[in-house]
Design a protein around this motif. Structure first.
Motif, PDB file in Angstrom:
ATOM      1  N   SER A 187       0.826  -1.206   0.000  1.00  0.00           N
ATOM      2  CA  SER A 187       0.000   0.000   0.000  1.00  0.00           C
ATOM      3  C   SER A 187       0.866   1.264   0.000  1.00  0.00           C
ATOM      4  O   SER A 187       0.623   2.202  -0.763  1.00  0.00           O
ATOM      5  N   ASN A 188       1.909   1.261   0.835  1.00  0.00           N
ATOM      6  CA  ASN A 188       2.765   2.449   0.925  1.00  0.00           C
ATOM      7  C   ASN A 188       3.440   2.784  -0.406  1.00  0.00           C
ATOM      8  O   ASN A 188       3.685   3.951  -0.705  1.00  0.00           O
TER       9      ASN A 188
ATOM     10  N   SER B 203       2.258   2.334  -3.345  1.00  0.00           N
ATOM     11  CA  SER B 203       1.321   2.613  -4.439  1.00  0.00           C
ATOM     12  C   SER B 203       1.479   4.024  -4.987  1.00  0.00           C
ATOM     13  O   SER B 203       1.134   4.290  -6.127  1.00  0.00           O
ATOM     14  N   ARG B 204       1.967   4.929  -4.146  1.00  0.00           N
ATOM     15  CA  ARG B 204       2.081   6.322  -4.606  1.00  0.00           C
ATOM     16  C   ARG B 204       3.139   6.477  -5.694  1.00  0.00           C
ATOM     17  O   ARG B 204       3.150   7.482  -6.391  1.00  0.00           O
ATOM     18  N   PHE B 205       4.003   5.496  -5.822  1.00  0.00           N
ATOM     19  CA  PHE B 205       5.032   5.573  -6.871  1.00  0.00           C
ATOM     20  C   PHE B 205       4.431   5.030  -8.161  1.00  0.00           C
ATOM     21  O   PHE B 205       4.614   3.876  -8.519  1.00  0.00           O
TER      22      PHE B 205
ATOM     23  N   VAL C  71       2.913   9.222 -11.921  1.00  0.00           N
ATOM     24  CA  VAL C  71       2.015  10.324 -12.288  1.00  0.00           C
ATOM     25  C   VAL C  71       2.584  11.681 -11.870  1.00  0.00           C
ATOM     26  O   VAL C  71       2.643  12.604 -12.673  1.00  0.00           O
TER      27      VAL C  71
END
Lengths: 496, 488
Positions: free
Chosen positions: A319-320, A322-324, A327
């Motif tokens: 989950s952590n 996922s921001r990579f 975008v």
């Protein structure tokens, strides 16, 4: 190489300036970098400017114990203006607009940042081999791993490049490399140091901590770094502590009199290398000679800590990370057909094999139909492990054993067998699952001259106690003062 | 064979906090793209969420207003999915343990009042927006991402499937909309997306178990809500009657074509991999905090409705209408306060005018209560002249229209218009008697008809008197005097 305490005293007496210390560190790094690859980024100009500021502050009479001490941060901590890569291609060019809380705290204490240290990619690994920037190497034998994930931070001290570094410890990532590199490293209680600006791997386990040559150096760095941060909801608001005070008191004949050391049966069984077991046994003798008593304890649920960890940590990581997604920042694939393709290619190119493995495992254990059997079960066992420790601390004050079952293994020896690699953390993971403090100090070496680490664990907030035990041991031994062969002669003469 | 419609609504209300739910960035609507997105909102590496107490306080307020259980311990979870306007790759929401559980709303239906049960209300963060048009020059073939909205606090309010028609669904949505504005937790601006509904719709034959439902997403007006449900109900019934069956799926409503279209099926449904957010400790609420929120709560619509009936003497119907909107009842209250008389007649007069002429004018011009050109004190100035007999009802409407058109500005301007237009009603008995006598003398035939028992002839004579007075005679007095004279 001198300790932080010795350098602090030399600075105070104006025997040396911060600029001289930093020049020396930069020179040592230049020589050592091709051999040990301990650094990912070095910023000489910024370091020298900060050193001049530190010397000026001292001249104004505004110096503290750490003013002018050169340090390096693990490259997982955000530093404004200096790139923070997490050892990953994903963030190879990433420059944050802000400082991590612990970075700010250590700067405010007067330390001088010289650069960012090598690490396993996103702190996932026990050998520093998963770094996109190549493995850091063990200064005691460059063919061997320095440990991980904070391998560069540990190697930098063992190679006498800087006297103090930061690390982060999610499953042993400070203590295991400290043991492998023959230095001192402490993982404090979860929540004592802010995670704001620490790139999350497993949020419920990630703990900022420090490395130094000795326990006193760790205490000084930790005191500067710890403190409440309103931007981290898991940060604890506690009164400040002086953890080095007890360490500075002069030693009595039996400084550890009254201390009850718990020896978990589970830490002394099969699987521990004979040289390691022998060194631990000798260290226990030294601790008893200092007045401590030992008591056998049981931590039956600890045998599950590796599987529990390898469910919880990857779940949170999946989950952590996922921001990579390519975008907003970080690596974006050069060619893609649509949004899904951009995600897939950017992440496939940006992440290395171990990170992918953990994202896959974490995604799996959180999936519908598997959550109860894996993630929920792991959380239940995590509570059982915490109960084991709570029970044990009724019978003892600290828990001691080997930090790792073996000394540093050769680079490449376990890269094809992740489970063997994971078992390296068997003794360190429990402290992350319980959130309690633990440290590693050098206590011997193998016949091949590789260091062996002794782990000292304490109950929550007992950093001062375990640091004092480590300090009294270090007063009676000299393992922490030994340097790898060739390290001192490889650097230019005339430095401190 | 009769069909029963079953509807449940999930409503997202943006909470009216100044800053976002997990960061200090502003929540104001309409700023240039990405100017209200902090490091936390764009999910830079290493940032962490800190819960906004103002959002929690508003959730508590809602729970108290609907008689729900306020959970003393609730938990934030991560809902994981990839989307460009979801910067972290997960939405922080409450999953297993929401802050508000249960509660109910009462709605008015054709068959009387009905209770709609609430399942829960939980706190979560809004996502950003993907922009596919209106991008700067030279940017073609790309989508823009605006993260200003990312992290805006939402209260997701979930109803039980208790509604049985689109009209009931709209009544529920309107009631909820009025309530969240009433208690000051949401600005209710549907155009800006502050209040939006998802409708779960299914149909069944009477007495059968629940049918398969479809969820229609993101309905941001009451009209669309009604139309979307009506379309969906027709679609499902026709499908079943043609021998087909409803497939569980998420659908989008297209207002241009007035139809719903499939968005994704249950098979495509994402596995959100919910788990407790390790960055946020469980949200614990102590009784003292809840009590403080309770003490600061405004009087709720139902309580105020009962009080207006008991204290003001207005009808329950009028009280219900007035309390359907905080702005409307505040307007009523201000107008009533500005009238010298405090009896039931005065309050009824105010209620009649606020719900009658005032609301009609507002609907005609499509303006909000607060933006109406006739402020409450000005209306009170007009009503005073009705109460003291200066104006007939017809005259009063003329004065009101003049005020609405902006012919005067100020509290006493009803009087100014009355003067200017010479609208003073004639209530002088002598003058009216003279007019009546004049009309009786000039209309002997009609008088004879009345005396022969034709009551209609009386009305004709009243009309003649009013005409003779140029409409200014007090009609009640004309009635009295004429009857007295004729029966003398």
């Amino acid at each position: 190489m001198k300790t932080i305490g010795q350098l602090s005293e030399a600075l105070r007496l104006r025997e040396v300036s911060s600029v001289e210390l930093v020049q020396d560190a930069l020179a040592r790094i230049a020589v050592a970098q091709p051999r040990f690859n301990a650094f990912i980024t070095v910023d000489a100009d910024a370091a020298l400017a900060a050193a001049r500021d530190a010397d000026a502050a001292r001249a104004r009479g505004e110096a503290g114990a750490l003013t002018g001490i050169p340090i390096a941060h693990k490259d997982v901590l955000m530093t404004a203006g200096m790139r923070t890569t997490c050892g990953s291609r994903m963030l190879a060019e990433f420059v944050a607009p802000y400082d991590a809380h612990v970075v700010t705290r250590l700067r405010d204490a007067g330390t001088v940042l010289v650069g960012k240290t090598n690490m396993d990619e996103f702190a996932m690994g026990s050998s520093n081999e998963s770094s996109y920037f190549g493995p850091a190497r063990n200064p005691w034998n460059p063919a061997h791993i320095p440990g991980g994930s904070s391998g560069g931070s540990a190697a930098a001290i063992a190679a006498a490049l800087v006297p103090g570094t930061t690390g982060t410890d999610t499953g042993g990532s400070i203590r295991q490399p400290a043991a492998m590199c023959g230095i001192t490293g402490i993982k404090p209680t979860y929540g004592l140091c802010s995670r704001y600006g620490l790139v999350a791997f497993a949020s419920s386990l990630d703990t900022p901590g420090v490395f130094a040559r000795d326990a006193l150096g760790c205490a000084l760095l930790l005191d500067a770094m710890a403190g409440h941060d309103a931007r981290d909801s898991t940060s604890l608001d506690r009164p400040p502590e002086d953890r080095s005070r007890a360490l500075r008191e002069s030693a009595t004949a039996k400084p550890l009199a009254g201390l009850r050391i718990g020896l978990p049966r589970e830490y002394f069984g099969d699987g521990v290398d004979a040289a390691v077991a022998g060194a631990i046994d000798t260290a226990l003798g030294a601790l008893r000679a200092l007045g401590a008593t030992t008591v056998d304890i049981g931590l039956p649920a600890v045998k599950h800590s590796v599987p529990v960890y390898y469910v919880i940590a990857p779940a949170e990581a999946s989950s952590n990370l996922s921001r990579f997604d390519g975008v907003r920042y970080g690596h974006r694939a050069g060619h893609y057909t649509d949004l899904a393709d951009m995600y897939c290619r950017s992440r496939a190119e940006g992440f290395g094999a171990e990170v992918k493995r953990r994202i896959l495992v974490g995604t799996y254990v959180l999936s519908h139909g598997y959550y109860d059997a894996y993630y929920l079960k792991a959380q239940q066992v995590r509570r059982l492990i915490a109960q084991d420790f709570a029970r044990a601390y009724r019978d003892c004050d600290v828990i001691v054993g080997p930090t790792a079952p073996t000394a540093a293994f050769p680079i490449g020896a376990k890269t094809d067998d992740p489970v063997q690699m994971y078992l390296n953390d068997i003794f360190t993971i429990a402290a992350n699952l319980t959130g309690s403090p633990a440290l590693s100090i050098p206590c011997g070496c193998t016949a091949d001259g590789l260091p062996i680490g002794l782990q000292i664990q304490g109950n929550h907030f007992e950093e001062a106690r375990i640091l004092n035990v480590a300090h009294r041991f270090q007063q009676a031994t000299d393992w922490h003062l030994r340097t790898p062969p060739g390290v001192e002669s490889a650097v230019r003469k005339g430095g401190p | 064979m009769s069909w029963e419609v079953v509807i449940g609504l999930e409503t997202h209300a943006q909470l009216s906090t100044v800053s976002k739910i997990f960061s200090g960035a502003s929540t104001a609507f309409g700023a240039a793209p990405n100017t209200q997105a902090s490091a936390i909102d764009i999910a830079l590496p290493g940032v962490l969420p800190v819960l906004n107490r103002g959002a929690v306080e508003r959730a508590i307020r809602f729970g108290l207003a609907v008689g729900a259980t306020i959970n003393r311990r609730s938990v934030f979870a991560r809902k994981n999915y990839f989307y460009p306007d979801l910067p972290k790759g997960y939405q922080i929401s409450q999953y297993e343990i929401p802050v508000v559980q249960g509660g109910a709303l009462t709605i008015a239906t054709d068959a009387g009042e009905k209770t709609v049960r609430l399942t829960r209300a939980h706190l979560e963060e809004d996502a950003g927006k993907s922009l596919h048009e209106g991008l700067p020059e030279g940017l073609t073939d790309v989508s823009g991402i605006d993260l200003n909205r990312a992290g805006t606090p939402l209260l997701e309010i979930v109803s039980e499937p208790d509604m049985r028609s689109s009209a009931e669904a709209v009544a529920y949505a309107r009631k909820l909309h009025a309530l969240v504005m009433w208690i000051g937790i949401c600005d209710g601006n549907m155009q800006e997306g502050s209040f939006r509904c998802d409708a779960n719709v299914s149909v069944r034959r009477a007495g059968e178990p629940l049918g398969t439902r479809c969820e229609i997403k993101n309905l941001n007006s009451f009209r669309f809500l009604q139309q979307a449900i009506d379309y969906e109900v027709r679609r499902q019934i026709e499908l079943i009657e043609d021998g087909g069956s409803v497939v569980q799926e998420t659908r989008l409503y297209d207002p241009d074509r007035n139809e719903t279209r499939p968005m994704r099926s249950k098979e495509d449904a994402q596995d959100y991999r919910y788990f407790r957010d390790p960055d946020l400790p469980p949200l614990t609420l102590d009784d003292a905090w809840i009590e403080r929120v309770h003490a600061a709560m405004p009087e709720l619509p139902e309580a105020m409705r009962a009080r207006l009936v008991a204290q003001h003497g207005i009808t329950d119907y009028d009280a219900a209408q007035l309390t359907s909107s905080r702005a409307l009842v505040d307007y009523y209250g201000a107008a009533a306060a500005a009238l010298p008389a405090k009896d039931a007649a005065a309050h009824k007069l105010v209620a009649n005018w606020v719900l009658g002429e005032f609301s009609a004018a507002r609907n005609r011009s499509d303006v909000a209560v607060a933006a109406a050109p006739v402020p409450p004190a000005q209306l009170a100035g007009l009503l005073r002249r009705i109460a003291d007999g200066t104006l007939s009802g017809k005259m009063a409407k003329e004065v009101f229209d003049a005020l609405w058109a902006g012919e005067a500005a100020g509290d006493d301007d009803a009087d100014a218009i009355i003067e200017r237009r010479g609208l003073r009603q004639v209530s002088d008995t002598g003058a009216i008697e003279a007019l009546v006598d004049q009309v009786i003398a000039a209309n002997s035939a009609t008088v004879a008809e009345f005396r022969a028992g034709k009551e209609k002839a009386f009305n004709s004579l009243v009309g003649q008197v009013m005409k003779a007075s140029k409409g200014k005679a007090n009609p009640a007095q004309v009635n009295d005097v004429l009857r007295r004279r004729l029966e003398a």
